[in-house]
Design a protein around this motif. Structure first.
Motif, PDB file in Angstrom:
ATOM      1  N   LEU A 182       0.816  -1.213   0.000  1.00 13.23           N
ATOM      2  CA  LEU A 182       0.000   0.000   0.000  1.00 13.23           C
ATOM      3  C   LEU A 182       0.851   1.266   0.000  1.00 13.23           C
ATOM      4  O   LEU A 182       0.584   2.205  -0.754  1.00 13.23           O
ATOM      5  CB  LEU A 182      -0.922  -0.002   1.220  1.00 13.23           C
ATOM      6  CG  LEU A 182      -2.233  -0.782   1.094  1.00 13.23           C
ATOM      7  CD1 LEU A 182      -2.933  -0.837   2.435  1.00 13.23           C
ATOM      8  CD2 LEU A 182      -3.133  -0.157   0.048  1.00 13.23           C
ATOM      9  N   SER A 183       1.866   1.302   0.859  1.00  8.96           N
ATOM     10  CA  SER A 183       2.687   2.515   0.946  1.00  8.96           C
ATOM     11  C   SER A 183       3.424   2.789  -0.362  1.00  8.96           C
ATOM     12  O   SER A 183       3.531   3.935  -0.799  1.00  8.96           O
ATOM     13  CB  SER A 183       3.687   2.388   2.101  1.00  8.96           C
ATOM     14  OG  SER A 183       4.490   1.228   1.943  1.00  8.96           O
ATOM     15  N   ILE A 184       3.916   1.740  -0.999  1.00  6.65           N
ATOM     16  CA  ILE A 184       4.601   1.913  -2.282  1.00  6.65           C
ATOM     17  C   ILE A 184       3.603   2.295  -3.369  1.00  6.65           C
ATOM     18  O   ILE A 184       3.897   3.116  -4.248  1.00  6.65           O
ATOM     19  CB  ILE A 184       5.366   0.634  -2.661  1.00  6.65           C
ATOM     20  CG1 ILE A 184       6.477   0.362  -1.641  1.00  6.65           C
ATOM     21  CG2 ILE A 184       5.960   0.744  -4.060  1.00  6.65           C
ATOM     22  CD1 ILE A 184       7.225  -0.932  -1.877  1.00  6.65           C
ATOM     23  N   VAL A 190       1.080   8.867  -6.651  1.00  7.20           N
ATOM     24  CA  VAL A 190       1.405  10.297  -6.587  1.00  7.20           C
ATOM     25  C   VAL A 190       2.374  10.676  -7.695  1.00  7.20           C
ATOM     26  O   VAL A 190       2.223  11.712  -8.356  1.00  7.20           O
ATOM     27  CB  VAL A 190       1.991  10.650  -5.203  1.00  7.20           C
ATOM     28  CG1 VAL A 190       2.515  12.084  -5.197  1.00  7.20           C
ATOM     29  CG2 VAL A 190       0.942  10.472  -4.113  1.00  7.20           C
ATOM     30  N   GLN A 191       3.367   9.822  -7.918  1.00  8.02           N
ATOM     31  CA  GLN A 191       4.348  10.090  -8.970  1.00  8.02           C
ATOM     32  C   GLN A 191       3.695  10.129 -10.352  1.00  8.02           C
ATOM     33  O   GLN A 191       4.109  10.886 -11.222  1.00  8.02           O
ATOM     34  CB  GLN A 191       5.438   9.017  -8.959  1.00  8.02           C
ATOM     35  CG  GLN A 191       6.373   9.085  -7.763  1.00  8.02           C
ATOM     36  CD  GLN A 191       7.235  10.333  -7.762  1.00  8.02           C
ATOM     37  OE1 GLN A 191       6.960  11.298  -7.058  1.00  8.02           O
ATOM     38  NE2 GLN A 191       8.279  10.324  -8.566  1.00  8.02           N
ATOM     39  N   ALA A 192       2.647   9.304 -10.518  1.00  6.14           N
ATOM     40  CA  ALA A 192       1.961   9.244 -11.807  1.00  6.14           C
ATOM     41  C   ALA A 192       0.852  10.285 -11.926  1.00  6.14           C
ATOM     42  O   ALA A 192       0.184  10.358 -12.961  1.00  6.14           O
ATOM     43  CB  ALA A 192       1.385   7.843 -12.025  1.00  6.14           C
ATOM     44  N   GLY A 193       0.640  11.080 -10.885  1.00  5.01           N
ATOM     45  CA  GLY A 193      -0.408  12.090 -10.916  1.00  5.01           C
ATOM     46  C   GLY A 193      -1.803  11.533 -10.784  1.00  5.01           C
ATOM     47  O   GLY A 193      -2.786  12.202 -11.114  1.00  5.01           O
ATOM     48  N   THR A 197      -6.567   7.675  -7.063  1.00 10.56           N
ATOM     49  CA  THR A 197      -6.034   6.394  -6.586  1.00 10.56           C
ATOM     50  C   THR A 197      -5.232   6.581  -5.310  1.00 10.56           C
ATOM     51  O   THR A 197      -5.353   5.796  -4.363  1.00 10.56           O
ATOM     52  CB  THR A 197      -5.144   5.749  -7.668  1.00 10.56           C
ATOM     53  OG1 THR A 197      -5.909   5.557  -8.859  1.00 10.56           O
ATOM     54  CG2 THR A 197      -4.607   4.411  -7.192  1.00 10.56           C
ATOM     55  N   ALA A 198      -4.418   7.627  -5.279  1.00 11.64           N
ATOM     56  CA  ALA A 198      -3.610   7.901  -4.089  1.00 11.64           C
ATOM     57  C   ALA A 198      -4.495   8.168  -2.876  1.00 11.64           C
ATOM     58  O   ALA A 198      -4.236   7.656  -1.782  1.00 11.64           O
ATOM     59  CB  ALA A 198      -2.692   9.094  -4.342  1.00 11.64           C
TER      60      ALA A 198
END
Length: 225
Positions: A182-184, A190-193, A197-198
């Motif tokens: 989950l944390s990853i 977030v990195q993918a915008g 989902t985040a």
């Protein structure tokens, strides 16, 4: 909608599996070493305690690097496992479980040691006088009196394992459905915008960890470790 929820549930299931195995490892080694530190007097005892507590204060990425060196194909343990059994731990969920176990280990160790230190030695001595074996003394006297403190540390270790990120990413990577906890998954979203989902993953993680902490509080009401 199912395509939106499925990755979250897969990451949750994997996180629970990783945290579960990590906590099991911590129980076995944490309780044993906590008892040794609480009951045995030997040179270097506090130094050993400090070394075993290092994962609590050391940056997770540093721990991840150490694990990568040890478990990698060129590392002492990783090379032996590869040569003897054909096992490669790196980039597997087992590596993630080991990383989580190392990071959360001090929580079980400290709780177990404190709990065992509160048990009166006279009660154990009385049991020995009655002819109970050392294993029987531990199982019938020591542990029943210390189990609440041990359980509290265990639940905290489980919650910590659920949120482990740095060391896990170093040794297990981020493979969806295989090593992406989950944390990853939150980091990747977030990195993918992918804000929706985040947000979903953060809510699931928060609810799960809060539930574990509430359970820990209920199991140790107004008790001192």
């Amino acid at each position: 909608m199912s395509e939106f929820w499925q990755p979250a549930w897969v990451a949750l299931a994997l996180s629970l599996k990783v945290a579960g195995w990590a906590t099991l490892l911590d129980i076995v080694f944490g309780v044993a070493l906590g008892y040794v530190l609480a009951r045995c007097r030997f040179w270097g005892r506090e130094t050993l305690d400090a070394l075993l507590t290092l994962p609590m204060v050391m940056p997770p990425t540093v721990l991840g690097y150490y694990l990568l060196v040890i478990l990698g194909r060129n590392g002492p343990l990783g090379h032996w496992l590869q040569r003897q059994f054909g096992i490669n731990l790196i980039f597997t969920w087992q590596a993630a479980a080991i990383a989580a176990a190392v990071v959360a280990f001090p929580l079980v160790l400290k709780a177990a040691r404190s709990a065992f230190e509160t048990v009166e030695p006279q009660l154990e001595d009385a049991a020995r006088v009655l002819g109970i074996s050392p294993a029987g003394v531990f199982l019938r006297v020591t542990f029943p009196l210390a189990w609440r403190g041990v359980l509290a540390g265990t639940l905290l270790a489980f919650a910590r394992s659920m949120g482990e990120f740095g060391a896990t990413l170093m040794v297990a990577g981020s493979i969806p459905g295989k090593t992406q906890t989950l944390s990853i998954a939150v980091y990747e979203a977030v990195q993918a915008g992918q804000d929706d989902t985040a947000n979903l993953l953060v809510i699931i993680t928060s609810i799960t960890c809060i539930a574990v902490l509430v359970l820990a509080n209920r199991l140790t009401p107004n008790r001192r470790l």
